[in-house]
Design an enzyme around this catalytic site. Structure first.
Site, PDB file in Angstrom:
ATOM      1  N   THR A 147       3.173  48.559 -50.207  1.00  0.00           N
ATOM      2  CA  THR A 147       2.856  47.455 -49.557  1.00  0.00           C
ATOM      3  C   THR A 147       2.137  46.444 -50.687  1.00  0.00           C
ATOM      4  O   THR A 147       3.457  46.769 -52.245  1.00  0.00           O
ATOM      5  CB  THR A 147       0.577  48.380 -50.889  1.00  0.00           C
ATOM      6  OG1 THR A 147      -0.081  47.073 -51.029  1.00  0.00           O
ATOM      7  CG2 THR A 147       0.998  49.463 -51.821  1.00  0.00           C
ATOM      8  N   ASP A 148       1.998  45.538 -50.697  1.00  0.00           N
ATOM      9  CA  ASP A 148       2.226  44.302 -52.015  1.00  0.00           C
ATOM     10  C   ASP A 148       1.922  44.147 -53.252  1.00  0.00           C
ATOM     11  O   ASP A 148       1.533  43.699 -54.094  1.00  0.00           O
ATOM     12  CB  ASP A 148       1.980  42.934 -51.418  1.00  0.00           C
ATOM     13  CG  ASP A 148       0.448  42.880 -50.565  1.00  0.00           C
ATOM     14  OD1 ASP A 148      -0.492  43.744 -50.525  1.00  0.00           O
ATOM     15  OD2 ASP A 148      -0.280  41.424 -49.685  1.00  0.00           O
ATOM     16  N   GLU A 149       0.851  45.125 -52.763  1.00  0.00           N
ATOM     17  CA  GLU A 149      -0.142  45.547 -54.201  1.00  0.00           C
ATOM     18  C   GLU A 149       0.621  46.333 -54.861  1.00  0.00           C
ATOM     19  O   GLU A 149       0.053  46.018 -56.700  1.00  0.00           O
ATOM     20  CB  GLU A 149      -1.332  46.954 -53.860  1.00  0.00           C
ATOM     21  CG  GLU A 149      -2.045  45.488 -52.967  1.00  0.00           C
ATOM     22  CD  GLU A 149      -3.402  46.666 -52.848  1.00  0.00           C
ATOM     23  OE1 GLU A 149      -3.936  47.392 -53.825  1.00  0.00           O
ATOM     24  OE2 GLU A 149      -3.744  46.879 -52.282  1.00  0.00           O
ATOM     25  N   TYR A 172      -4.102  53.041 -57.271  1.00  0.00           N
ATOM     26  CA  TYR A 172      -3.505  53.169 -55.439  1.00  0.00           C
ATOM     27  C   TYR A 172      -2.147  52.929 -55.668  1.00  0.00           C
ATOM     28  O   TYR A 172      -1.411  52.400 -55.313  1.00  0.00           O
ATOM     29  CB  TYR A 172      -4.666  52.276 -54.545  1.00  0.00           C
ATOM     30  CG  TYR A 172      -4.328  51.877 -53.412  1.00  0.00           C
ATOM     31  CD1 TYR A 172      -3.369  53.124 -52.549  1.00  0.00           C
ATOM     32  CD2 TYR A 172      -3.710  50.983 -53.241  1.00  0.00           C
ATOM     33  CE1 TYR A 172      -2.578  52.183 -51.084  1.00  0.00           C
ATOM     34  CE2 TYR A 172      -3.062  50.094 -52.066  1.00  0.00           C
ATOM     35  CZ  TYR A 172      -2.252  51.079 -50.802  1.00  0.00           C
ATOM     36  OH  TYR A 172      -1.763  50.753 -50.592  1.00  0.00           O
ATOM     37  N   LYS A 176       1.975  53.892 -55.089  1.00  0.00           N
ATOM     38  CA  LYS A 176       2.293  53.749 -53.805  1.00  0.00           C
ATOM     39  C   LYS A 176       3.858  53.099 -54.783  1.00  0.00           C
ATOM     40  O   LYS A 176       4.911  53.503 -54.689  1.00  0.00           O
ATOM     41  CB  LYS A 176       1.968  52.680 -53.599  1.00  0.00           C
ATOM     42  CG  LYS A 176       0.490  52.772 -52.211  1.00  0.00           C
ATOM     43  CD  LYS A 176       0.715  53.760 -51.392  1.00  0.00           C
ATOM     44  CE  LYS A 176       1.841  53.252 -50.053  1.00  0.00           C
ATOM     45  NZ  LYS A 176       1.779  53.830 -49.054  1.00  0.00           N
TER      46      LYS A 176
HETATM   47  P1  NAD Z   1      -5.568  55.067 -43.592  1.00  0.00           P
HETATM   48  O1  NAD Z   1      -6.679  55.555 -44.723  1.00  0.00           O
HETATM   49  O2  NAD Z   1      -6.227  54.428 -42.593  1.00  0.00           O
HETATM   50  O3  NAD Z   1      -4.554  55.990 -42.832  1.00  0.00           O
HETATM   51  C1  NAD Z   1      -4.270  57.064 -43.787  1.00  0.00           C
HETATM   52  C2  NAD Z   1      -3.639  58.104 -42.322  1.00  0.00           C
HETATM   53  O4  NAD Z   1      -2.913  59.332 -43.670  1.00  0.00           O
HETATM   54  C3  NAD Z   1      -4.921  58.823 -42.094  1.00  0.00           C
HETATM   55  O5  NAD Z   1      -5.052  59.679 -40.641  1.00  0.00           O
HETATM   56  C4  NAD Z   1      -5.410  60.026 -42.572  1.00  0.00           C
HETATM   57  O6  NAD Z   1      -5.599  61.889 -42.505  1.00  0.00           O
HETATM   58  C5  NAD Z   1      -3.748  60.450 -43.353  1.00  0.00           C
HETATM   59  N1  NAD Z   1      -2.885  61.141 -44.580  1.00  0.00           N
HETATM   60  C6  NAD Z   1      -4.408  60.762 -45.693  1.00  0.00           C
HETATM   61  N2  NAD Z   1      -3.292  62.234 -46.536  1.00  0.00           N
HETATM   62  C7  NAD Z   1      -2.334  62.858 -45.956  1.00  0.00           C
HETATM   63  C8  NAD Z   1      -1.186  64.023 -46.727  1.00  0.00           C
HETATM   64  N3  NAD Z   1      -1.934  64.260 -47.398  1.00  0.00           N
HETATM   65  N4  NAD Z   1      -0.928  63.942 -45.550  1.00  0.00           N
HETATM   66  C9  NAD Z   1      -0.908  63.817 -44.553  1.00  0.00           C
HETATM   67  N5  NAD Z   1      -1.269  62.732 -43.535  1.00  0.00           N
HETATM   68  C10 NAD Z   1      -2.527  62.705 -44.951  1.00  0.00           C
HETATM   69  O7  NAD Z   1      -4.596  54.219 -43.406  1.00  0.00           O
HETATM   70  P2  NAD Z   1      -4.153  52.702 -43.213  1.00  0.00           P
HETATM   71  O8  NAD Z   1      -4.617  51.790 -44.124  1.00  0.00           O
HETATM   72  O9  NAD Z   1      -3.439  52.880 -41.662  1.00  0.00           O
HETATM   73  O10 NAD Z   1      -2.217  52.804 -44.437  1.00  0.00           O
HETATM   74  C11 NAD Z   1      -1.083  53.346 -44.115  1.00  0.00           C
HETATM   75  C12 NAD Z   1      -0.617  52.881 -44.709  1.00  0.00           C
HETATM   76  O11 NAD Z   1      -0.166  51.566 -45.251  1.00  0.00           O
HETATM   77  C13 NAD Z   1      -0.799  53.099 -46.350  1.00  0.00           C
HETATM   78  O12 NAD Z   1       0.548  53.931 -46.845  1.00  0.00           O
HETATM   79  C14 NAD Z   1      -0.541  52.642 -47.011  1.00  0.00           C
HETATM   80  O13 NAD Z   1      -0.537  52.184 -48.444  1.00  0.00           O
HETATM   81  C15 NAD Z   1      -0.097  51.032 -46.446  1.00  0.00           C
HETATM   82  N6  NAD Z   1      -0.818  49.856 -46.346  1.00  0.00           N
HETATM   83  C16 NAD Z   1      -1.347  49.474 -45.572  1.00  0.00           C
HETATM   84  C17 NAD Z   1      -2.351  47.956 -45.626  1.00  0.00           C
HETATM   85  C18 NAD Z   1      -3.729  48.214 -45.210  1.00  0.00           C
HETATM   86  O14 NAD Z   1      -3.301  46.595 -44.928  1.00  0.00           O
HETATM   87  N7  NAD Z   1      -4.172  48.042 -44.699  1.00  0.00           N
HETATM   88  C19 NAD Z   1      -1.498  47.723 -46.707  1.00  0.00           C
HETATM   89  C20 NAD Z   1      -0.008  47.077 -46.973  1.00  0.00           C
HETATM   90  C21 NAD Z   1       0.048  49.044 -46.751  1.00  0.00           C
HETATM   91  P1  TYD Z   2      -9.434  45.504 -49.792  1.00  0.00           P
HETATM   92  O1  TYD Z   2     -10.311  45.931 -47.880  1.00  0.00           O
HETATM   93  O2  TYD Z   2     -10.333  46.962 -50.253  1.00  0.00           O
HETATM   94  O3  TYD Z   2      -8.288  45.879 -50.253  1.00  0.00           O
HETATM   95  P2  TYD Z   2      -7.130  45.298 -51.105  1.00  0.00           P
HETATM   96  O4  TYD Z   2      -8.660  45.877 -52.427  1.00  0.00           O
HETATM   97  O5  TYD Z   2      -6.207  46.941 -50.670  1.00  0.00           O
HETATM   98  O6  TYD Z   2      -6.633  44.073 -51.273  1.00  0.00           O
HETATM   99  O7  TYD Z   2     -10.294  44.455 -50.220  1.00  0.00           O
HETATM  100  C1  TYD Z   2      -9.996  43.209 -49.691  1.00  0.00           C
HETATM  101  C2  TYD Z   2     -10.785  42.218 -51.004  1.00  0.00           C
HETATM  102  O8  TYD Z   2     -12.441  42.378 -50.317  1.00  0.00           O
HETATM  103  C3  TYD Z   2     -10.320  42.846 -52.240  1.00  0.00           C
HETATM  104  O9  TYD Z   2     -10.452  42.003 -53.119  1.00  0.00           O
HETATM  105  C4  TYD Z   2     -11.622  43.889 -52.874  1.00  0.00           C
HETATM  106  C5  TYD Z   2     -13.158  42.791 -51.869  1.00  0.00           C
HETATM  107  N1  TYD Z   2     -13.649  43.434 -51.653  1.00  0.00           N
HETATM  108  C6  TYD Z   2     -14.915  43.200 -51.553  1.00  0.00           C
HETATM  109  O10 TYD Z   2     -16.031  42.271 -52.172  1.00  0.00           O
HETATM  110  N2  TYD Z   2     -16.104  43.537 -51.017  1.00  0.00           N
HETATM  111  C7  TYD Z   2     -16.072  45.532 -50.388  1.00  0.00           C
HETATM  112  O11 TYD Z   2     -17.105  45.505 -49.860  1.00  0.00           O
HETATM  113  C8  TYD Z   2     -15.219  45.827 -50.442  1.00  0.00           C
HETATM  114  C9  TYD Z   2     -14.683  46.777 -49.812  1.00  0.00           C
HETATM  115  C10 TYD Z   2     -13.678  44.790 -50.128  1.00  0.00           C
END
Ligand code: NAD
Ligand code: TYD
Length: 363
Positions: A147-149, A172, A176
């Site tokens: 992630t970019d975080e 988190y 990562k």
């Molecule tokens: P999500 O929370 O929707 O899904 C996570 C999945 O992992 C779920 O299906 C969960 O059951 C499974 N899981 C959790 N713990 C587990 C374990 N111990 N063993 C096996 N499976 C397990 O997450 P997401 O938003 O789809 O993110 C997926 C990946 O992408 C993550 O690694 C996250 O860090 C990365 N990512 C997400 C975003 C975003 O915007 N959502 C952006 C950049 C990177």
């Molecule tokens: P989020 O979707 O949790 O992603 P991330 O924190 O990983 O970027 O949040 C996106 C942005 O929105 C972040 O600046 C936190 C803010 N946020 C709110 O203001 N209210 C909310 O209820 C949530 C879930 C996030």
């Protein structure tokens, strides 16, 4: 213990013959938001690939996300925990995957602030256990979905390059970043073939309604307050999940071993502007916006420079964000049952814990 669920008895994931057909891909976390979108994408584009979806089915994992592929003979679901060595060993013994795309993670910042330990276990230990088995089994490539975080909060107008400083500010992001370092070490020390992808915030269908966009849509559809942290001026770069999937596809097939690839959309929004845009789309009142106590350690802005993946692998975004966002809003509007199922049980406890002390109406 691993539990194999396979609706299709004729499934034989070992039945591969030519070089072109020999990709047996272990997708971890495939029942979550990005993982399920990626599995549908990959199976649509490469129908011969064998996909093993290995997922613990935590609160965020939902097999309904994959109902469209569950009958496909090249797909199998295995329930298991990446942080459990036996579960991972079993899935390797049964399916002998030669590629790993590692999505599985605890993925929500607010939850990590409440309980960091599970983030360390799943995101760091889980990644190392997978790397151990990847090495032992001579896996062709391990792709880490990061992630970019990990770069932390970035001042305007800077965008991070792949070798910028790692400076996570919440549990988190720290987990990562730590996982990324173990992936790097697998390459540096043991010569394993790896890539790391660091993408910005994703938007799309099947995202669990704890993240900002589905919270906005779900609450607005139920005429509930939309909690905006702090002054709402934090900035995120938003990408449609399909554009992230395309980047993963390119890195899987063409990424140079040991390389990190940033994936950003140059599409920065202040949170409050994004909330207003979505409320407009839904014809909902802006009075639903409720500014609440800020997130602890809240990063002001994330921003990555994607020149490398564009130049080396020819990636670019292909979905206009406004269109992708409208499509996402429509998806949620037409899947009220999907939201309703989640808006009960564990989710209510979570919502209460996160938002009640910030004085948001929780019932
Ligand atoms: P999500 O929370 O929707 O899904 C996570 C999945 O992992 C779920 O299906 C969960 O059951 C499974 N899981 C959790 N713990 C587990 C374990 N111990 N063993 C096996 N499976 C397990 O997450 P997401 O938003 O789809 O993110 C997926 C990946 O992408 C993550 O690694 C996250 O860090 C990365 N990512 C997400 C975003 C975003 O915007 N959502 C952006 C950049 C990177
Ligand atoms: P989020 O979707 O949790 O992603 P991330 O924190 O990983 O970027 O949040 C996106 C942005 O929105 C972040 O600046 C936190 C803010 N946020 C709110 O203001 N209210 C909310 O209820 C949530 C879930 C996030």
């Amino acid at each position: 213990m691993t539990e194999r669920i396979n609706q299709n008895s004729s499934n034989n994931l070992m039945d591969v013959s030519s070089e072109d057909l020999n990709k047996i891909i272990l997708v971890t976390g495939g029942a979550g938001f990005i993982g399920s979108n990626f599995i549908r994408y990959l199976m649509g584009k490469y129908p011969k690939y064998k996909i093993i979806n290995f997922d613990k089915l935590t609160y965020a994992g939902n097999l309904n996300n994959l109902s469209s592929v569950e009958e496909n003979p090249n797909y199998v679901f295995v329930k298991g925990d990446v942080a459990d060595n036996r579960d991972v060993k079993n899935v390797f013994e049964e399916f002998n995957p030669n590629y790993i795309i590692h999505f599985a993670a605890e993925s929500h910042v607010d939850r990590s602030i409440l309980n960091p330990d599970i983030f360390l276990k799943t995101n760091v230990l889980g990644t190392q256990i997978l790397l151990n088995h990847a090495k032992e089994n001579n896996v062709n490539k391990f792709v880490q979905i990061s992630t970019d975080e990990v770069y932390g909060s970035i001042e305007k107008p800077i965008s991070c390059l792949e070798d910028s400083k790692i400076a996570p500010n919440n549990p988190y992001a720290a987990s990562k970043a730590a996982a990324d370092l173990f992936v790097r070490v697998a390459h540096q020390t043991y010569g394993q073939v790896v890539n790391i992808i660091r993408c910005c915030n994703n938007c799309g269908s099947f995202q669990f309604p704890e993240k900002l966009i589905p919270v906005i849509i779900g609450n607005a559809l139920n005429n509930k307050e939309i909690p905006v942290y702090g002054d709402g001026k934090n900035i995120r770069d938003w990408i449609h999940v399909d554009d992230h999937c395309k980047a993963i596809d390119l890195v899987l097939h063409n990424g140079k071993s040991g390389e990190i690839y940033n994936v950003g959309a140059d599409n920065e929004w202040q949170n409050v502007k994004l909330v207003e845009f979505i409320l407009d789309e839904l014809n909902a009142s802006k009075n639903l916006i409720k500014f609440v106590e800020d997130r602890k350690g809240h990063d002001l802005r994330y921003s990555v420079d994607s020149s490398k993946i564009k130049k080396e692998l020819g990636w670019k975004t292909s979905i206009d964000f406004d269109d992708g966002l409208k499509q996402t809003i429509n998806w949620y509007k037409s899947h009220l049952d999907w939201i309703e199922e989640i808006h009960s049980g564990e989710y209510l406890n979570y919502y209460d814990k996160i938002y009640k002390d910030r004085s948001v109406e929780t019932s």
